[in-house]
Motif scaffolding. Sequence first.
Motif, PDB file in Angstrom:
ATOM      1  N   TYR A   1      37.092  34.467  52.570  1.00 19.26           N
ATOM      2  CA  TYR A   1      38.365  34.689  51.898  1.00 19.26           C
ATOM      3  C   TYR A   1      38.839  33.477  51.107  1.00 19.26           C
ATOM      4  CZ  TYR A   1      38.682  38.689  55.059  1.00 19.26           C
ATOM      5  OH  TYR A   1      38.429  39.852  55.733  1.00 19.26           O
ATOM      6  N   ILE A   2      39.618  33.755  50.072  1.00 16.04           N
ATOM      7  CA  ILE A   2      40.314  32.709  49.315  1.00 16.04           C
ATOM      8  C   ILE A   2      41.792  32.825  49.670  1.00 16.04           C
ATOM      9  CG2 ILE A   2      40.950  31.860  47.030  1.00 16.04           C
ATOM     10  CD1 ILE A   2      38.384  33.133  45.953  1.00 16.04           C
ATOM     11  N   SER A   3      42.348  31.805  50.318  1.00 14.82           N
ATOM     12  CA  SER A   3      43.757  31.843  50.689  1.00 14.82           C
ATOM     13  C   SER A   3      44.232  30.454  51.068  1.00 14.82           C
ATOM     14  CB  SER A   3      43.982  32.805  51.868  1.00 14.82           C
ATOM     15  OG  SER A   3      45.329  32.806  52.257  1.00 14.82           O
TER      16      SER A   3
ATOM     17  N   GLY B   1      54.650  37.806  54.857  1.00 17.90           N
ATOM     18  CA  GLY B   1      55.854  37.692  54.045  1.00 17.90           C
ATOM     19  C   GLY B   1      55.711  38.240  52.645  1.00 17.90           C
ATOM     20  N   ALA B   2      54.464  38.460  52.199  1.00 11.80           N
ATOM     21  CA  ALA B   2      54.216  39.012  50.867  1.00 11.80           C
ATOM     22  C   ALA B   2      53.843  40.488  50.998  1.00 11.80           C
ATOM     23  CB  ALA B   2      53.106  38.233  50.164  1.00 11.80           C
ATOM     24  N   GLN B   3      53.542  41.120  49.867  1.00 15.93           N
ATOM     25  CA  GLN B   3      53.143  42.525  49.861  1.00 15.93           C
ATOM     26  C   GLN B   3      51.625  42.654  50.009  1.00 15.93           C
ATOM     27  OE1 GLN B   3      54.964  45.518  49.669  1.00 15.93           O
ATOM     28  NE2 GLN B   3      56.631  44.107  50.194  1.00 15.93           N
ATOM     29  N   PRO B   4      51.143  43.691  50.692  1.00 13.34           N
ATOM     30  CA  PRO B   4      49.693  43.923  50.766  1.00 13.34           C
ATOM     31  C   PRO B   4      49.129  44.247  49.381  1.00 13.34           C
ATOM     32  CG  PRO B   4      50.891  45.250  52.387  1.00 13.34           C
ATOM     33  CD  PRO B   4      51.910  44.699  51.453  1.00 13.34           C
ATOM     34  N   GLU B   5      47.895  43.804  49.139  1.00 15.20           N
ATOM     35  CA  GLU B   5      47.222  44.074  47.868  1.00 15.20           C
ATOM     36  C   GLU B   5      45.826  44.613  48.135  1.00 15.20           C
ATOM     37  OE1 GLU B   5      47.125  40.750  45.233  1.00 15.20           O
ATOM     38  OE2 GLU B   5      49.231  40.223  45.561  1.00 15.20           O
ATOM     39  N   LEU B   6      45.391  45.570  47.323  1.00 15.07           N
ATOM     40  CA  LEU B   6      44.029  46.082  47.454  1.00 15.07           C
ATOM     41  C   LEU B   6      43.049  44.952  47.175  1.00 15.07           C
ATOM     42  CD1 LEU B   6      42.161  48.540  47.910  1.00 15.07           C
ATOM     43  CD2 LEU B   6      42.186  48.859  45.430  1.00 15.07           C
ATOM     44  N   ALA B   7      42.164  44.704  48.145  1.00 15.31           N
ATOM     45  CA  ALA B   7      41.253  43.567  48.024  1.00 15.31           C
ATOM     46  C   ALA B   7      39.786  43.979  48.015  1.00 15.31           C
ATOM     47  CB  ALA B   7      41.488  42.586  49.170  1.00 15.31           C
ATOM     48  N   CYS B   8      39.457  45.127  48.585  1.00 18.04           N
ATOM     49  CA  CYS B   8      38.053  45.539  48.652  1.00 18.04           C
ATOM     50  C   CYS B   8      37.983  47.030  48.907  1.00 18.04           C
ATOM     51  CB  CYS B   8      37.339  44.783  49.781  1.00 18.04           C
ATOM     52  SG  CYS B   8      35.645  45.333  50.117  1.00 18.04           S
TER      53      CYS B   8
ATOM     54  N   VAL C   1      24.639  42.759  41.534  1.00 15.79           N
ATOM     55  CA  VAL C   1      26.014  42.280  41.451  1.00 15.79           C
ATOM     56  C   VAL C   1      26.407  42.085  39.999  1.00 15.79           C
ATOM     57  CG1 VAL C   1      27.600  40.398  42.075  1.00 15.79           C
ATOM     58  CG2 VAL C   1      25.823  41.133  43.686  1.00 15.79           C
ATOM     59  N   MET C   2      27.634  42.537  39.686  1.00 13.49           N
ATOM     60  CA  MET C   2      28.219  42.277  38.373  1.00 13.49           C
ATOM     61  C   MET C   2      29.632  41.752  38.581  1.00 13.49           C
ATOM     62  SD  MET C   2      28.997  44.852  35.131  1.00 13.49           S
ATOM     63  CE  MET C   2      30.357  45.727  35.935  1.00 13.49           C
ATOM     64  N   ASN C   3      29.988  40.671  37.871  1.00 13.26           N
ATOM     65  CA  ASN C   3      31.321  40.089  37.955  1.00 13.26           C
ATOM     66  C   ASN C   3      32.100  40.361  36.679  1.00 13.26           C
ATOM     67  OD1 ASN C   3      31.612  38.515  40.542  1.00 13.26           O
ATOM     68  ND2 ASN C   3      29.686  37.647  39.789  1.00 13.26           N
ATOM     69  N   THR C   4      33.323  40.883  36.873  1.00 10.99           N
ATOM     70  CA  THR C   4      34.274  40.992  35.766  1.00 10.99           C
ATOM     71  C   THR C   4      35.355  39.935  36.010  1.00 10.99           C
ATOM     72  OG1 THR C   4      35.839  42.519  36.802  1.00 10.99           O
ATOM     73  CG2 THR C   4      33.836  43.477  35.834  1.00 10.99           C
ATOM     74  N   PRO C   5      36.291  39.752  35.105  1.00 10.95           N
ATOM     75  CA  PRO C   5      37.336  38.750  35.352  1.00 10.95           C
ATOM     76  C   PRO C   5      38.093  38.980  36.663  1.00 10.95           C
ATOM     77  CG  PRO C   5      37.349  39.396  33.052  1.00 10.95           C
ATOM     78  CD  PRO C   5      36.384  40.307  33.742  1.00 10.95           C
ATOM     79  N   ASP C   6      38.251  40.235  37.088  1.00 11.92           N
ATOM     80  CA  ASP C   6      39.065  40.527  38.271  1.00 11.92           C
ATOM     81  C   ASP C   6      38.272  41.000  39.482  1.00 11.92           C
ATOM     82  OD1 ASP C   6      41.503  39.986  36.899  1.00 11.92           O
ATOM     83  OD2 ASP C   6      41.359  41.965  35.957  1.00 11.92           O
ATOM     84  N   TRP C   7      37.090  41.561  39.262  1.00  8.62           N
ATOM     85  CA  TRP C   7      36.375  42.227  40.341  1.00  8.62           C
ATOM     86  C   TRP C   7      34.921  41.798  40.421  1.00  8.62           C
ATOM     87  CZ3 TRP C   7      39.687  44.829  43.325  1.00  8.62           C
ATOM     88  CH2 TRP C   7      40.877  45.288  42.743  1.00  8.62           C
TER      89      TRP C   7
ATOM     90  N   SER D   1      37.933  42.105  45.178  1.00  4.23           N
ATOM     91  CA  SER D   1      38.856  41.394  44.303  1.00  4.23           C
ATOM     92  C   SER D   1      38.485  39.914  44.293  1.00  4.23           C
ATOM     93  CB  SER D   1      40.290  41.558  44.809  1.00  4.23           C
ATOM     94  OG  SER D   1      41.152  40.660  44.140  1.00  4.23           O
ATOM     95  N   ARG D   2      38.313  39.353  43.101  1.00  2.00           N
ATOM     96  CA  ARG D   2      37.951  37.943  42.997  1.00  2.00           C
ATOM     97  C   ARG D   2      39.129  37.036  43.335  1.00  2.00           C
ATOM     98  NH1 ARG D   2      34.548  36.766  37.672  1.00  2.00           N
ATOM     99  NH2 ARG D   2      34.247  34.830  38.847  1.00  2.00           N
ATOM    100  N   LYS D   3      40.331  37.620  43.427  1.00  4.68           N
ATOM    101  CA  LYS D   3      41.488  36.845  43.866  1.00  4.68           C
ATOM    102  C   LYS D   3      41.393  36.509  45.348  1.00  4.68           C
ATOM    103  CE  LYS D   3      46.484  37.246  44.608  1.00  4.68           C
ATOM    104  NZ  LYS D   3      47.707  38.036  44.371  1.00  4.68           N
ATOM    105  N   TRP D   4      40.771  37.405  46.118  1.00  5.40           N
ATOM    106  CA  TRP D   4      40.800  37.273  47.568  1.00  5.40           C
ATOM    107  C   TRP D   4      39.480  36.832  48.189  1.00  5.40           C
ATOM    108  CZ3 TRP D   4      45.235  37.350  50.137  1.00  5.40           C
ATOM    109  CH2 TRP D   4      46.334  38.003  49.571  1.00  5.40           C
TER     110      TRP D   4
END
Length: 439
Positions: free
Chosen positions: A288-290, A328-335, A400-406, A426-429
């Motif tokens: 994870y990224i956090s 404390g934050a909102q859940p986000e779709l990660a995978c 594997v393919m990487n897009t800016p977000d996924w 999600s590349r954010k997470w």
Amino acid sequence: MIRHMNILCSWKRILATALVLVLLPCCVLAESTAENKAETETIYYSLYTPEAAAEDPEVNDRDGFSYPRLTNLELARIKELQAAMKNGKAAYSGPSIINLPSVESSDVAVYTLNPEDFSGETCYVFLPDSRAMSDAQLMALLAAFEELGIDFDPDSLNDRNCCRHCNILETRYLRAAEQDRMDKIVAQIRSGELKSISTDAKVMSVEKITHRTWGYDHKHFQFYPYRSMTDEELTLFALENESIWETSSEEIKADGLQTLSKMIRLPQISNEEGCSRTELNLGNHDLYISDSDKLIKYESSFFLKNRMNGSVSKTPSTLEMYHLQVPGAQPELACIALFYPYSGSFMDNDYPESTEKAQIAAAQKWAQDNLLLPDADLQQEWIVQTIDTDMNGNKKVQLVMNTPDWEIDLWMYANSLDLYECRIYSRKWYDPGQKWFWS
């Protein structure tokens, strides 16, 4: 002659009737004995009691479920130690492992049970999840049963009284009627309607600390009795693992499906499963990224309307969604994970050998047919990241393919080019790189 035959038949009937009358008490007694035996078996081998399967984990893979026994090597060694301890040639001087307040994945422990609640079982044993037991641990196990005054048979460990590699944190599955009642109770706890209960009922559980890639899971292993549970007992068990959800499971599912509707074409949903919530204590991890040392993970499952056309399906049959949330934050779709079913007769080796170029072309076509991402994203490069083989000897490649977000991962059979699984991260997470089947 005919009259003689009739007389003979009459006597046969009389004798048969007499024989029935003589044997009737015996039959009734036998039936009564069978009924009494059935009642006894209901106590000790009821529908609530797990089956006593006992496969050796070194031989039979049980897909991550409990391995409820000692391995054959450990059995041989513990019997030697047992004989040595009885002869006074070996002794255990370490701490007691009986009824420990918590147990880690590398621990051995023994918990005492009420045999009336557990089909005659007096103890439940935890064995180390994924490592061979040392002599000290084997002797600690023997010493625990000696302390309890129980003549321990190492061969007696099974699903009713032992857990090893415990991904399932309970002594048994809930029956359908129990699960329905538990679901209603859980919904009340998550909504904040139910926060506590006043009852004389008691239940038993122990903290189970499991090492994970991201750190540790701290959950309760719950000792469900081998009989139907009351609502009070179910509530006590539920309160140990459940808490108020700031965002409801319905809102989480709706958010995920709304996001997916802009990303990928999916078959219609045929059935929804439950939504689970896990608190992750992050340690030294590569997943994870956090910036937070804790994350909350929500898992939602769906069955999709799917038709098998041939030995491997061209459309997925199940969807799993994972949301992540910083407290404390909102859940986000990660995978998300999509699984493509195949028949037992499928063998990828029956197909002509393929090439990496053909595999990449198949991944590109799948993306064009299924993804709803911008054209610029769909033009990104696919790479073969790793190769794996399933239990049937079918070779699978991960593309594997990487897009800016996924990050889009496809597991594809190497020759037929049919899909086995798709995961979108999600590349954010999630950290980049090899993730295998982690979520």
